[in-house]
Design a protein around this motif. Sequence first.
Motif, PDB file in Angstrom:
ATOM      1  N   ARG A   1      28.969  48.178  99.172  1.00 54.18           N
ATOM      2  CA  ARG A   1      27.824  49.098  99.296  1.00 54.18           C
ATOM      3  C   ARG A   1      26.671  48.552  98.614  1.00 54.18           C
ATOM      4  O   ARG A   1      25.317  48.745  99.043  1.00 54.18           O
ATOM      5  CB  ARG A   1      27.898  50.367  99.209  1.00 54.18           C
ATOM      6  N   LYS A   2      27.030  47.929  97.411  1.00 52.91           N
ATOM      7  CA  LYS A   2      26.130  47.246  96.670  1.00 52.91           C
ATOM      8  C   LYS A   2      25.701  45.833  96.788  1.00 52.91           C
ATOM      9  O   LYS A   2      24.801  45.403  96.240  1.00 52.91           O
ATOM     10  CB  LYS A   2      26.562  47.279  95.156  1.00 52.91           C
ATOM     11  N   ALA A   3      26.557  45.067  97.812  1.00 51.02           N
ATOM     12  CA  ALA A   3      26.215  43.604  98.008  1.00 51.02           C
ATOM     13  C   ALA A   3      26.329  43.555  99.414  1.00 51.02           C
ATOM     14  O   ALA A   3      27.109  44.137 100.150  1.00 51.02           O
ATOM     15  CB  ALA A   3      27.431  42.817  97.291  1.00 51.02           C
ATOM     16  N   GLU A   4      25.720  42.332  99.945  1.00 52.52           N
ATOM     17  CA  GLU A   4      25.736  41.862 101.080  1.00 52.52           C
ATOM     18  C   GLU A   4      27.073  41.433 101.644  1.00 52.52           C
ATOM     19  O   GLU A   4      27.919  41.624 102.748  1.00 52.52           O
ATOM     20  CB  GLU A   4      24.566  40.675 101.499  1.00 52.52           C
TER      21      GLU A   4
ATOM     22  N   ARG B   1      20.062  45.194  97.021  1.00 53.76           N
ATOM     23  CA  ARG B   1      21.471  44.876  97.186  1.00 53.76           C
ATOM     24  C   ARG B   1      21.602  43.371  96.428  1.00 53.76           C
ATOM     25  O   ARG B   1      20.742  42.699  96.805  1.00 53.76           O
ATOM     26  CB  ARG B   1      21.891  44.535  98.623  1.00 53.76           C
TER      27      ARG B   1
END
Length: 173
Positions: free
Chosen positions: A97-100, A77
């Motif tokens: 969903r792809k990053a904090e 991520r």
Amino acid sequence: MAANSTLYRIRVDLSDVDRALYERLDLRLAHHPSETVQRLVARAIAYCLCYTPELEFTRGICEGDTPDIRLPGNHARMALWVEVGQASAGRMELASRKAERVRLFPYGERLRGWEQTHREPISRLPNVTLTPLPRELIEGLARGLQRNNQWVLTLCDGAGYLDCGEANYPFEY
């Protein structure tokens, strides 16, 4: 730089009082022919508001599933996904969903209508922060944008003050 793009340079004296961050940034932004000048300015402002030394512009408009600006993270991520414009709730769900962390900087003429449709579902995403950019700020900076620019940006307690030449723009973020 993409073919037929125009390069803009924005030197920013950034003073983020809350984070005790004082930097001189030298931004070089490629203005793609399909991008408005307002969007270019919004990308620059978003970069400044999120600034950390590892922050980077991406190919953004040229690649559909990437953010406009990102902070790399671990392999699974990214640490921060920054989106500029009136993104859909579905796109923000993908980003979450792809990053904090995700920051969305919406702006533009139809912002009120966009907010009525998208604000609630986006607000439910736990790692997404919405920061609308004032129309007066974006429009004013876009009108005065030249190939080489000098900005002085001060941030303190949710208030921003941007000076560029003869014009200055107070705003909230």
